[in-house]
Design a protein around this motif. Structure first.
Motif, PDB file in Angstrom:
ATOM      1  N   TYR A  80       0.840  -1.198   0.000  1.00  0.00           N
ATOM      2  CA  TYR A  80       0.000   0.000   0.000  1.00  0.00           C
ATOM      3  C   TYR A  80       0.876   1.250   0.000  1.00  0.00           C
ATOM      4  O   TYR A  80       1.829   1.354   0.767  1.00  0.00           O
ATOM      5  N   GLN A  81       0.544   2.202  -0.856  1.00  0.00           N
ATOM      6  CA  GLN A  81       1.298   3.451  -0.948  1.00  0.00           C
ATOM      7  C   GLN A  81       0.333   4.564  -1.332  1.00  0.00           C
ATOM      8  O   GLN A  81      -0.540   4.381  -2.162  1.00  0.00           O
ATOM      9  N   THR A  82       0.505   5.716  -0.702  1.00  0.00           N
ATOM     10  CA  THR A  82      -0.304   6.866  -1.099  1.00  0.00           C
ATOM     11  C   THR A  82       0.338   7.518  -2.315  1.00  0.00           C
ATOM     12  O   THR A  82       1.534   7.384  -2.546  1.00  0.00           O
ATOM     13  N   ARG A 113      -8.023  14.838  -0.597  1.00  0.00           N
ATOM     14  CA  ARG A 113      -7.017  14.326  -1.536  1.00  0.00           C
ATOM     15  C   ARG A 113      -5.622  14.471  -0.938  1.00  0.00           C
ATOM     16  O   ARG A 113      -5.329  15.403  -0.187  1.00  0.00           O
ATOM     17  N   VAL A 114      -4.787  13.515  -1.294  1.00  0.00           N
ATOM     18  CA  VAL A 114      -3.394  13.502  -0.828  1.00  0.00           C
ATOM     19  C   VAL A 114      -2.634  14.606  -1.545  1.00  0.00           C
ATOM     20  O   VAL A 114      -2.757  14.779  -2.757  1.00  0.00           O
ATOM     21  N   ARG A 115      -1.868  15.364  -0.779  1.00  0.00           N
ATOM     22  CA  ARG A 115      -1.026  16.406  -1.373  1.00  0.00           C
ATOM     23  C   ARG A 115       0.422  16.158  -0.985  1.00  0.00           C
ATOM     24  O   ARG A 115       0.722  15.320  -0.143  1.00  0.00           O
ATOM     25  N   GLU A 116       1.289  16.879  -1.613  1.00  0.00           N
ATOM     26  CA  GLU A 116       2.715  16.768  -1.288  1.00  0.00           C
ATOM     27  C   GLU A 116       3.005  17.558  -0.025  1.00  0.00           C
ATOM     28  O   GLU A 116       2.239  18.463   0.327  1.00  0.00           O
ATOM     29  N   PRO A 117       4.038  17.265   0.726  1.00  0.00           N
ATOM     30  CA  PRO A 117       5.072  16.289   0.421  1.00  0.00           C
ATOM     31  C   PRO A 117       4.607  14.865   0.728  1.00  0.00           C
ATOM     32  O   PRO A 117       3.933  14.643   1.724  1.00  0.00           O
ATOM     33  N   LEU A 118       4.955  13.934  -0.151  1.00  0.00           N
ATOM     34  CA  LEU A 118       4.669  12.525   0.099  1.00  0.00           C
ATOM     35  C   LEU A 118       5.704  12.003   1.082  1.00  0.00           C
ATOM     36  O   LEU A 118       6.864  12.408   1.052  1.00  0.00           O
ATOM     37  N   GLY A 141      -7.157  11.056  16.236  1.00  0.00           N
ATOM     38  CA  GLY A 141      -7.326   9.649  16.578  1.00  0.00           C
ATOM     39  C   GLY A 141      -8.339   8.933  15.709  1.00  0.00           C
ATOM     40  O   GLY A 141      -8.459   7.720  15.766  1.00  0.00           O
ATOM     41  N   GLY A 142      -9.066   9.691  14.891  1.00  0.00           N
ATOM     42  CA  GLY A 142     -10.052   9.079  14.009  1.00  0.00           C
ATOM     43  C   GLY A 142      -9.388   8.408  12.818  1.00  0.00           C
ATOM     44  O   GLY A 142      -8.243   8.700  12.468  1.00  0.00           O
ATOM     45  N   PRO A 143     -10.107   7.508  12.168  1.00  0.00           N
ATOM     46  CA  PRO A 143      -9.520   6.776  11.049  1.00  0.00           C
ATOM     47  C   PRO A 143      -9.436   7.594   9.768  1.00  0.00           C
ATOM     48  O   PRO A 143     -10.260   8.460   9.506  1.00  0.00           O
ATOM     49  N   ILE A 144      -8.405   7.300   9.002  1.00  0.00           N
ATOM     50  CA  ILE A 144      -8.292   7.755   7.615  1.00  0.00           C
ATOM     51  C   ILE A 144      -8.365   6.485   6.783  1.00  0.00           C
ATOM     52  O   ILE A 144      -7.546   5.575   6.951  1.00  0.00           O
ATOM     53  N   LEU A 145      -9.360   6.426   5.924  1.00  0.00           N
ATOM     54  CA  LEU A 145      -9.690   5.195   5.204  1.00  0.00           C
ATOM     55  C   LEU A 145      -9.434   5.324   3.715  1.00  0.00           C
ATOM     56  O   LEU A 145      -9.584   6.401   3.149  1.00  0.00           O
ATOM     57  N   ASP A 146      -9.109   4.203   3.101  1.00  0.00           N
ATOM     58  CA  ASP A 146      -9.093   4.116   1.649  1.00  0.00           C
ATOM     59  C   ASP A 146     -10.545   3.898   1.236  1.00  0.00           C
ATOM     60  O   ASP A 146     -11.137   2.869   1.576  1.00  0.00           O
ATOM     61  N   PRO A 147     -11.176   4.857   0.549  1.00  0.00           N
ATOM     62  CA  PRO A 147     -12.606   4.726   0.246  1.00  0.00           C
ATOM     63  C   PRO A 147     -12.926   3.582  -0.720  1.00  0.00           C
ATOM     64  O   PRO A 147     -14.081   3.164  -0.801  1.00  0.00           O
ATOM     65  N   GLN A 148     -11.921   3.070  -1.414  1.00  0.00           N
ATOM     66  CA  GLN A 148     -12.175   1.963  -2.344  1.00  0.00           C
ATOM     67  C   GLN A 148     -12.545   0.683  -1.606  1.00  0.00           C
ATOM     68  O   GLN A 148     -13.387  -0.071  -2.044  1.00  0.00           O
ATOM     69  N   LEU A 175       0.637   7.411   8.878  1.00  0.00           N
ATOM     70  CA  LEU A 175       0.434   6.190   8.096  1.00  0.00           C
ATOM     71  C   LEU A 175       0.714   4.970   8.979  1.00  0.00           C
ATOM     72  O   LEU A 175       1.674   4.953   9.758  1.00  0.00           O
ATOM     73  N   LEU A 176      -0.113   3.947   8.849  1.00  0.00           N
ATOM     74  CA  LEU A 176      -0.010   2.791   9.722  1.00  0.00           C
ATOM     75  C   LEU A 176       0.885   1.683   9.176  1.00  0.00           C
ATOM     76  O   LEU A 176       1.440   0.906   9.951  1.00  0.00           O
ATOM     77  N   LYS A 177       1.037   1.610   7.874  1.00  0.00           N
ATOM     78  CA  LYS A 177       1.820   0.517   7.287  1.00  0.00           C
ATOM     79  C   LYS A 177       3.217   0.382   7.893  1.00  0.00           C
ATOM     80  O   LYS A 177       3.623  -0.730   8.242  1.00  0.00           O
TER      81      LYS A 177
END
Length: 191
Positions: A80-82, A113-118, A141-148, A175-177
């Motif tokens: 997984y990568q943003t 939407r994801v913006r820079e810096p990555l 503390g709330g989740p950030i989800l991949d909407p797909q 990021l959790l990964k």
């Protein structure tokens, strides 16, 4: 993320005896859940913003009951990568109107939407519209989800606004990964 484990931001936690979790379920009375254990990431630094240091702002809470909890998917892909302009969804119970505590307590979701810096550690999100729909006070503390696939990929840690505002424009998540090994090790220790 498990029946008795809650993933959140480390800056939101204290000693177990000093906290309760409010559980709101549609069509049911509010419940307060007691916390058995708290595990903050060893690289969390509460002074990181002021000292401009790296901080991994995540924590795990073990609650004393498992009733009525439905964990969200926590199966982050190893690859997984943003990417810039990718869409991610934030969710939280924070303020809808900045500095108006009466505007919090209702679940809000917004696709940003994801913006820079990555980064390999952080994700920076913006609304991409004139309307500021990013995180606000109480959303940490709330989740950030991949909407797909509605899998959690990050935790909301910080927000910023335009001009004098302090929220809504820019949302930062951890990021959790990169921290899956620590998270899984802590879950095993809390069994």
């Amino acid at each position: 993320i498990k029946k008795d484990i809650i993933l959140t931001a480390a800056h939101c936690v204290a000693e177990p005896a000093q906290m309760l979790i409010l559980l709101r379920t549609k069509g049911a009375s509010d419940q307060f859940l007691q916390i058995r254990n708290v595990m903050s990431h060893p690289q969390y630094n509460s002074k990181a913003i002021a000292t401009r240091q790296v901080s991994i702002d995540i924590a795990l809470l073990q609650i004393t009951t498992t009733q009525a909890l439905n964990p969200i998917s926590f199966n982050i892909s190893a690859n997984y990568q943003t990417s810039k302009n990718a869409s991610l969804r934030i969710a939280g119970y924070g303020q809808r109107i900045e500095q108006d505590p009466k505007s919090d307590g209702q679940l809000r979701q917004s696709d940003l939407r994801v913006r820079e810096p990555l980064s390999d550690i952080l994700v920076w999100l913006e609304s991409g519209t004139q309307k500021s729909s990013g995180a606000c006070s109480g959303d940490s503390g709330g989740p950030i989800l991949d909407p797909q696939n509605t899998e959690i990929v990050a935790i909301t840690a910080w927000a910023s606004g335009n001009k004098q505002s302090k929220c809504g424009s820019l949302t930062q998540g951890i990021l959790l990964k990169p921290h899956l090994k620590w998270i899984r090790t802590m879950i095993d220790q809390l069994k």
